[in-house]
Design a protein around this motif. Structure first.
Motif, PDB file in Angstrom:
ATOM      1  N   PHE A 172      35.703 -14.729 -15.244  1.00 41.69           N
ATOM      2  CA  PHE A 172      37.077 -15.842 -14.982  1.00 41.69           C
ATOM      3  C   PHE A 172      38.227 -14.912 -16.043  1.00 41.69           C
ATOM      4  O   PHE A 172      37.932 -14.801 -17.086  1.00 41.69           O
ATOM      5  CB  PHE A 172      36.487 -17.198 -15.898  1.00 41.69           C
ATOM      6  CG  PHE A 172      35.575 -17.827 -15.212  1.00 41.69           C
ATOM      7  CD1 PHE A 172      36.101 -18.938 -14.503  1.00 41.69           C
ATOM      8  CD2 PHE A 172      34.067 -17.562 -15.331  1.00 41.69           C
ATOM      9  CE1 PHE A 172      35.310 -19.721 -13.750  1.00 41.69           C
ATOM     10  CE2 PHE A 172      33.274 -18.495 -14.342  1.00 41.69           C
ATOM     11  CZ  PHE A 172      33.774 -19.480 -13.728  1.00 41.69           C
TER      12      PHE A 172
ATOM     13  N   LEU B 109      40.531 -23.039 -16.831  1.00 40.69           N
ATOM     14  CA  LEU B 109      39.283 -22.398 -17.186  1.00 40.69           C
ATOM     15  C   LEU B 109      38.153 -23.061 -17.535  1.00 40.69           C
ATOM     16  O   LEU B 109      37.236 -22.880 -16.649  1.00 40.69           O
ATOM     17  CB  LEU B 109      39.588 -21.623 -18.522  1.00 40.69           C
ATOM     18  CG  LEU B 109      38.488 -20.916 -19.154  1.00 40.69           C
ATOM     19  CD1 LEU B 109      37.670 -19.981 -18.030  1.00 40.69           C
ATOM     20  CD2 LEU B 109      38.681 -20.286 -20.437  1.00 40.69           C
TER      21      LEU B 109
ATOM     22  N   CYS C 289      42.203 -17.964 -13.199  1.00 45.95           N
ATOM     23  CA  CYS C 289      42.440 -19.145 -14.037  1.00 45.95           C
ATOM     24  C   CYS C 289      43.557 -19.004 -15.103  1.00 45.95           C
ATOM     25  O   CYS C 289      44.223 -18.139 -15.268  1.00 45.95           O
ATOM     26  CB  CYS C 289      41.390 -19.739 -14.453  1.00 45.95           C
ATOM     27  SG  CYS C 289      40.166 -18.664 -15.475  1.00 45.95           S
TER      28      CYS C 289
ATOM     29  N   LEU D 281      34.880 -22.998 -15.025  1.00 39.64           N
ATOM     30  CA  LEU D 281      33.403 -22.690 -15.552  1.00 39.64           C
ATOM     31  C   LEU D 281      32.613 -23.879 -15.271  1.00 39.64           C
ATOM     32  O   LEU D 281      31.271 -23.483 -14.687  1.00 39.64           O
ATOM     33  CB  LEU D 281      33.664 -22.357 -17.001  1.00 39.64           C
ATOM     34  CG  LEU D 281      32.562 -21.809 -17.641  1.00 39.64           C
ATOM     35  CD1 LEU D 281      31.940 -20.614 -16.952  1.00 39.64           C
ATOM     36  CD2 LEU D 281      32.948 -21.365 -19.021  1.00 39.64           C
TER      37      LEU D 281
ATOM     38  N   VAL E 266      34.390 -14.129 -19.597  1.00 41.00           N
ATOM     39  CA  VAL E 266      35.647 -14.738 -19.815  1.00 41.00           C
ATOM     40  C   VAL E 266      36.509 -13.693 -20.400  1.00 41.00           C
ATOM     41  O   VAL E 266      36.000 -13.201 -21.662  1.00 41.00           O
ATOM     42  CB  VAL E 266      35.601 -16.007 -20.654  1.00 41.00           C
ATOM     43  CG1 VAL E 266      36.829 -16.705 -20.737  1.00 41.00           C
ATOM     44  CG2 VAL E 266      34.720 -17.176 -19.828  1.00 41.00           C
TER      45      VAL E 266
END
Length: 254
Positions: free
Chosen positions: A213, A74, A69, A78, A157
């Motif tokens: 991510f 993002l 991403c 998510l 993340v």
């Protein structure tokens, strides 16, 4: 041919004498045996030339789910993941991510009873190790000392600038950033194969599913190149790298 006892005895004596002679020669002509001194300056492994590509490959091979991403995509990705999985309890361990979740009206908790793990835990990582596909966690970035046994799904993340070729480089950079003081708690975890029951993965808090991510501008550039190539005649298109291809279609952790 018949061998008499005398012949047999002479053969045995001859062999014994030969052995004694070899022993005498060995004791008389002592030579120092030279061993090759190992070169400790040579790296044990070949250098990691492309940390991003190497990390993505090793992370997925180990069983992790990676969602490429950008800063712009993002939160949309998510949001889609969390809502599609319908988590009953989402544990957030990062204050910075908590503000973004609140803006999206995503329900979460900041703490859980350790005897009752959450469905998913959201973390931030500033250390990704290309060599192993491992993810590093520090207490200054996450509320909990360890992310193990917190939930069956670990949602992480991170950014491509947090990728280090080797574990030692990640730890050395942490020490440099914090005034040559090693952070009190660091944890490095790698994905592991999930239990397969009837063709369905069954992650557990003791063996969680890692969903990463990974934010990178390289994914945006690859996506643009992919779209441009798709608009050209087939004869002019070029093969798309795996990362670019998956950045277009990866909308969930599946």
């Amino acid at each position: 041919m018949i061998m008499n006892d005398n012949t047999f005895d002479s053969d045995v004596l001859s062999q014994k004498e030969s052995i004694r002679r070899n022993i005498r020669d060995a004791l008389t002509n002592k030579k120092s045996i030279s061993y090759m001194t190992p070169d400790l300056t040579v790296p044990a492994f070949d250098a990691v030339e492309h940390p991003l590509t190497t990390f993505v490959s090793n992370f997925r091979k180990a069983g992790g789910k990676l969602i490429p991403c950008t800063n712009m995509t993002l939160m949309n990705l998510l949001d889609k993941l969390i809502k599609s999985q319908k988590y009953n309890t989402l544990l957030n361990t990062s204050p910075n991510l908590g503000a973004l979740l609140t803006k999206r009206n995503i329900s979460f908790v900041n703490a859980i009873d350790p005897f009752y793990p959450a469905d998913a835990v959201l973390c931030f990582s500033d250390m990704l190790v290309a060599r192993t596909g491992g993810i590093g966690f520090t207490q200054h970035a996450n509320r909990y000392v360890s992310v193990k046994n917190l939930a069956r799904d670990i949602i992480v993340v991170s950014r491509d600038v947090c990728i280090y070729p080797e574990l030692e480089q990640a730890m050395a950079d942490q020490k440099r950033r914090y005034g040559e003081v090693q952070p009190p708690m660091m944890e490095f975890l790698s994905p592991a194969p999930q239990d397969d029951l009837g063709g369905i993965e069954k992650p557990q808090p003791t063996n969680p599913l890692f969903i990463l991510f990974l934010v990178s501008d390289a994914f945006a550039q690859s996506e643009a190149a992919h779209v441009t190539a798709a608009q050209k005649p087939v004869a002019e298109t070029h093969p798309v790298t795996p990362v670019a291809h998956e950045s277009q279609n990866q909308e969930s952790a599946d």
